[in-house]
Design an enzyme around this catalytic site. Sequence first.
Site, PDB file in Angstrom:
ATOM      1  N   PRO A 144       0.822  -1.213   0.000  1.00 61.48           N
ATOM      2  CA  PRO A 144       0.000   0.000   0.000  1.00 61.48           C
ATOM      3  C   PRO A 144       0.856   1.264   0.000  1.00 61.48           C
ATOM      4  CG  PRO A 144      -0.170  -1.159   2.118  1.00 61.48           C
ATOM      5  CD  PRO A 144       0.670  -2.011   1.222  1.00 61.48           C
ATOM      6  N   ASP A 145       0.349   2.317  -0.618  1.00 63.22           N
ATOM      7  CA  ASP A 145       1.066   3.600  -0.557  1.00 63.22           C
ATOM      8  C   ASP A 145       0.659   4.316   0.730  1.00 63.22           C
ATOM      9  OD1 ASP A 145      -1.463   4.537  -1.088  1.00 63.22           O
ATOM     10  OD2 ASP A 145      -0.988   5.460  -3.007  1.00 63.22           O
ATOM     11  N   PHE A 146       0.973   5.581   0.843  1.00 63.97           N
ATOM     12  CA  PHE A 146       0.585   6.351   2.032  1.00 63.97           C
ATOM     13  C   PHE A 146      -0.826   6.899   1.903  1.00 63.97           C
ATOM     14  CE2 PHE A 146       4.850   8.039   3.966  1.00 63.97           C
ATOM     15  CZ  PHE A 146       5.009   6.822   4.601  1.00 63.97           C
ATOM     16  N   ARG A 147      -1.060   7.609   0.789  1.00 61.33           N
ATOM     17  CA  ARG A 147      -2.186   8.539   0.789  1.00 61.33           C
ATOM     18  C   ARG A 147      -3.402   8.124  -0.015  1.00 61.33           C
ATOM     19  NH1 ARG A 147       2.448  11.318   1.234  1.00 61.33           N
ATOM     20  NH2 ARG A 147       2.588  12.726   3.013  1.00 61.33           N
ATOM     21  N   GLY A 184       3.902   7.710  -9.815  1.00 62.69           N
ATOM     22  CA  GLY A 184       3.341   7.151  -8.589  1.00 62.69           C
ATOM     23  C   GLY A 184       3.740   7.860  -7.315  1.00 62.69           C
ATOM     24  N   THR A 185       3.733   9.166  -7.353  1.00 64.01           N
ATOM     25  CA  THR A 185       4.030   9.916  -6.130  1.00 64.01           C
ATOM     26  C   THR A 185       3.074  11.092  -5.982  1.00 64.01           C
ATOM     27  OG1 THR A 185       5.657  11.295  -4.965  1.00 64.01           O
ATOM     28  CG2 THR A 185       5.877  11.191  -7.365  1.00 64.01           C
ATOM     29  N   SER A 186       2.753  11.424  -4.740  1.00 63.71           N
ATOM     30  CA  SER A 186       1.892  12.587  -4.506  1.00 63.71           C
ATOM     31  C   SER A 186       2.730  13.870  -4.412  1.00 63.71           C
ATOM     32  CB  SER A 186       1.098  12.391  -3.211  1.00 63.71           C
ATOM     33  OG  SER A 186       1.987  12.252  -2.124  1.00 63.71           O
ATOM     34  N   ASN A 218      10.802   5.178  -2.348  1.00 69.82           N
ATOM     35  CA  ASN A 218      10.365   3.905  -1.781  1.00 69.82           C
ATOM     36  C   ASN A 218      11.434   3.268  -0.919  1.00 69.82           C
ATOM     37  OD1 ASN A 218       8.021   4.376  -3.040  1.00 69.82           O
ATOM     38  ND2 ASN A 218       8.278   2.844  -4.653  1.00 69.82           N
ATOM     39  N   ILE A 219      10.940   2.503   0.031  1.00 72.67           N
ATOM     40  CA  ILE A 219      11.839   1.851   0.978  1.00 72.67           C
ATOM     41  C   ILE A 219      11.707   0.339   0.866  1.00 72.67           C
ATOM     42  CG2 ILE A 219      11.920   3.780   2.597  1.00 72.67           C
ATOM     43  CD1 ILE A 219       9.640   2.566   4.161  1.00 72.67           C
ATOM     44  N   ASP A 220      11.006  -0.106  -0.160  1.00 74.66           N
ATOM     45  CA  ASP A 220      10.744  -1.539  -0.284  1.00 74.66           C
ATOM     46  C   ASP A 220      11.857  -2.313  -0.974  1.00 74.66           C
ATOM     47  OD1 ASP A 220      10.357  -0.979  -3.062  1.00 74.66           O
ATOM     48  OD2 ASP A 220       8.219  -0.658  -2.734  1.00 74.66           O
ATOM     49  N   ASN A 233       0.544   9.120 -13.172  1.00 70.16           N
ATOM     50  CA  ASN A 233      -0.020   8.993 -11.826  1.00 70.16           C
ATOM     51  C   ASN A 233      -1.535   8.865 -11.945  1.00 70.16           C
ATOM     52  OD1 ASN A 233       0.911   8.927  -9.078  1.00 70.16           O
ATOM     53  ND2 ASN A 233      -0.175  10.828  -8.690  1.00 70.16           N
ATOM     54  N   ARG A 234      -2.164   8.604 -10.805  1.00 69.02           N
ATOM     55  CA  ARG A 234      -3.623   8.504 -10.852  1.00 69.02           C
ATOM     56  C   ARG A 234      -4.257   9.896 -10.964  1.00 69.02           C
ATOM     57  NH1 ARG A 234      -4.664   4.537  -6.790  1.00 69.02           N
ATOM     58  NH2 ARG A 234      -4.738   2.872  -8.306  1.00 69.02           N
ATOM     59  N   CYS A 245      21.898   2.445  14.935  1.00 64.19           N
ATOM     60  CA  CYS A 245      21.314   3.049  16.135  1.00 64.19           C
ATOM     61  C   CYS A 245      20.701   4.406  15.774  1.00 64.19           C
ATOM     62  CB  CYS A 245      22.409   3.230  17.176  1.00 64.19           C
ATOM     63  SG  CYS A 245      21.845   4.145  18.625  1.00 64.19           S
ATOM     64  N   HIS A 274      14.831   8.038   0.501  1.00 61.32           N
ATOM     65  CA  HIS A 274      14.319   7.884   1.867  1.00 61.32           C
ATOM     66  C   HIS A 274      14.871   6.637   2.534  1.00 61.32           C
ATOM     67  CE1 HIS A 274      10.698  10.732   0.910  1.00 61.32           C
ATOM     68  NE2 HIS A 274      11.850  11.357   1.020  1.00 61.32           N
TER      69      HIS A 274
HETATM   70  P1  CNA Z   1       1.884   8.713  -1.492  1.00 61.99           P
HETATM   71  O1  CNA Z   1       1.812  10.031  -0.851  1.00 61.99           O
HETATM   72  O2  CNA Z   1       1.064   7.619  -0.918  1.00 61.99           O
HETATM   73  O3  CNA Z   1       1.488   8.917  -3.028  1.00 61.99           O
HETATM   74  C1  CNA Z   1       1.349   7.845  -3.914  1.00 61.99           C
HETATM   75  C2  CNA Z   1       0.820   8.389  -5.222  1.00 61.99           C
HETATM   76  O4  CNA Z   1       0.768   7.328  -6.141  1.00 61.99           O
HETATM   77  C3  CNA Z   1      -0.582   8.967  -5.101  1.00 61.99           C
HETATM   78  O5  CNA Z   1      -0.651  10.141  -5.849  1.00 61.99           O
HETATM   79  C4  CNA Z   1      -1.464   7.872  -5.700  1.00 61.99           C
HETATM   80  O6  CNA Z   1      -2.607   8.383  -6.314  1.00 61.99           O
HETATM   81  C5  CNA Z   1      -0.538   7.277  -6.714  1.00 61.99           C
HETATM   82  N1  CNA Z   1      -0.828   5.877  -6.979  1.00 61.99           N
HETATM   83  C6  CNA Z   1      -0.858   4.853  -6.113  1.00 61.99           C
HETATM   84  N2  CNA Z   1      -1.135   3.705  -6.728  1.00 61.99           N
HETATM   85  C7  CNA Z   1      -1.304   4.014  -8.042  1.00 61.99           C
HETATM   86  C8  CNA Z   1      -1.608   3.263  -9.197  1.00 61.99           C
HETATM   87  N3  CNA Z   1      -1.812   1.954  -9.152  1.00 61.99           N
HETATM   88  N4  CNA Z   1      -1.719   3.911 -10.364  1.00 61.99           N
HETATM   89  C9  CNA Z   1      -1.519   5.253 -10.440  1.00 61.99           C
HETATM   90  N5  CNA Z   1      -1.204   6.018  -9.387  1.00 61.99           N
HETATM   91  C10 CNA Z   1      -1.102   5.399  -8.197  1.00 61.99           C
HETATM   92  O7  CNA Z   1       3.377   8.186  -1.591  1.00 61.99           O
HETATM   93  P2  CNA Z   1       4.691   8.982  -2.014  1.00 61.99           P
HETATM   94  O8  CNA Z   1       5.622   8.010  -2.543  1.00 61.99           O
HETATM   95  O9  CNA Z   1       4.401  10.188  -2.802  1.00 61.99           O
HETATM   96  O10 CNA Z   1       5.175   9.515  -0.586  1.00 61.99           O
HETATM   97  C11 CNA Z   1       6.442   9.355  -0.211  1.00 61.99           C
HETATM   98  C12 CNA Z   1       6.574   8.434   0.986  1.00 61.99           C
HETATM   99  C13 CNA Z   1       5.799   7.164   0.856  1.00 61.99           C
HETATM  100  C14 CNA Z   1       7.972   7.981   1.065  1.00 61.99           C
HETATM  101  O11 CNA Z   1       8.567   8.549   2.159  1.00 61.99           O
HETATM  102  C15 CNA Z   1       7.967   6.459   1.188  1.00 61.99           C
HETATM  103  O12 CNA Z   1       8.902   6.030   2.104  1.00 61.99           O
HETATM  104  C16 CNA Z   1       6.606   6.134   1.600  1.00 61.99           C
HETATM  105  N6  CNA Z   1       6.093   4.811   1.264  1.00 61.99           N
HETATM  106  C17 CNA Z   1       6.825   3.921   0.565  1.00 61.99           C
HETATM  107  C18 CNA Z   1       6.308   2.677   0.278  1.00 61.99           C
HETATM  108  C19 CNA Z   1       7.142   1.705  -0.493  1.00 61.99           C
HETATM  109  O13 CNA Z   1       8.353   1.690  -0.320  1.00 61.99           O
HETATM  110  N7  CNA Z   1       6.543   0.885  -1.358  1.00 61.99           N
HETATM  111  C20 CNA Z   1       5.017   2.335   0.679  1.00 61.99           C
HETATM  112  C21 CNA Z   1       4.282   3.294   1.407  1.00 61.99           C
HETATM  113  C22 CNA Z   1       4.838   4.518   1.696  1.00 61.99           C
END
Ligand code: CNA
Length: 403
Positions: free
Chosen positions: A125-128, A289-291, A199-201, A314-315, A226, A218
Amino acid sequence: MNRSKSNADKRSERPAITRRTRSSSTAQPSQCQDSGLEKRRKQPDSDLNQDLSQKTVNRQARPASEAKQTKTSPAASQPGSAPNGSSATKSCSGLAAVAQLMKLGRCKNVVVVAGAGISTPSGIPDFRTPGTGLYANLDAYNIPYPEAIFNIDYFSNDPHPFFSLAKALYPGSHKPNYIHYFIRMLHHKGLLLRMYTQNIDGLEKVCGIPDDKLVEAHGSFATASCHLCYTPYPPEDAKHIIMSGSIPKCTFCTATVKPDVVFFGEDLPQKYFLHAKDFPKADLLIIMGTSLQIEPFASLVNTLRSTVPRLLLNRHAVGPFERVPLRRGDHMELGDLENTVRRFAEMLGWNNDIEELMKSQEQEFIPTLVSTIPCRSRAGLSGSEGSDSDTDSKCSASSCPSN
Ligand code: CNA
């Protein structure tokens, strides 16, 4: 420079997160291109945009909040558009326009900026994203506000919420998807200057993007230390202890050890500052794929020269792509990212190559944390510019002394 919340987040009711400096770095991002805009207009890069009849926006599934953009759609207001605003006969989608540039050989230094959206098709899952994002599902963690889970001061007092989440996020149980392999293919074709991921995955490394082409801005779970004195801690031991529900303790000062994921209030890794060298060199920026909510990462996209095309996949529209009209050379393709990237690959004629690559990699790669541990000898700031043929040999698990 450390990781902080966006202005939008700061305006929310949540308590302000104080930022602390973890390293002594004073490096700054490259100057915003706007300051040198006039001088740069005549540079050859501007030819790139002349190949595009207009800025393009294509929305597969557009949220209602963006509906207002329709009236002032940049595509409809550009020279070359049909008078009634219907530009279908003269324009192609942003995706096709950029694919065309790439096929013309105009994009040889592509920078990719990515976020959690590239890994949602892998089941992370993403964050937002409302409903499915981690921020919408934090009840179980008993925290006062979502960002607390990644706040270093909060962690210092109570590491349990983060460690509960870390169990789900630890690399090893997820596989890279088509989007990761598309980026790997950019490298394979010799076009990837650098990928900057939030991403941190660790899936970028698992799919075979070499360390010198990747900036994990990140941090990652691949190393641990530590949180107070930064004494390194064996990452596999940290993982084992966290997964078993305990808290790893520093062997030097007994404070809590955490994976080297960058929290709010911590500095970004030194490698992040490669952007000062990369962005002036880039001839295409792909944002996926980032907000674009987390600073300083979000502002990276504004450090590109104004004549260089930017493509948002992006979405929904984010960051500078929310602006109407869009900047000349900006394109976006909105909708499901994996579908979009597949169509992009088809336009480029890469789809079969990517499918083949995925098949061969999935046989070859066992996605474990060990395979994502960076090799010290190839980390560092002097990235090679080679494509798969030379960089892969440097990055194979067997050639990495730390493995
Ligand atoms: P976010 O804020 O959750 O944004 C994700 C963006 O991607 C949003 O605009 C979504 O609409 C869009 N999105 C998600 N899925 C889809 C899809 N299938 N198709 C199109 N668009 C999509 O996450 P960000 O990466 O912008 O925020 C940065 C944070 C999230 C970082 O510090 C990460 O460490 C952190 N994070 C990372 C992971 C990971 O490593 N996979 C998971 C969750 C959070």
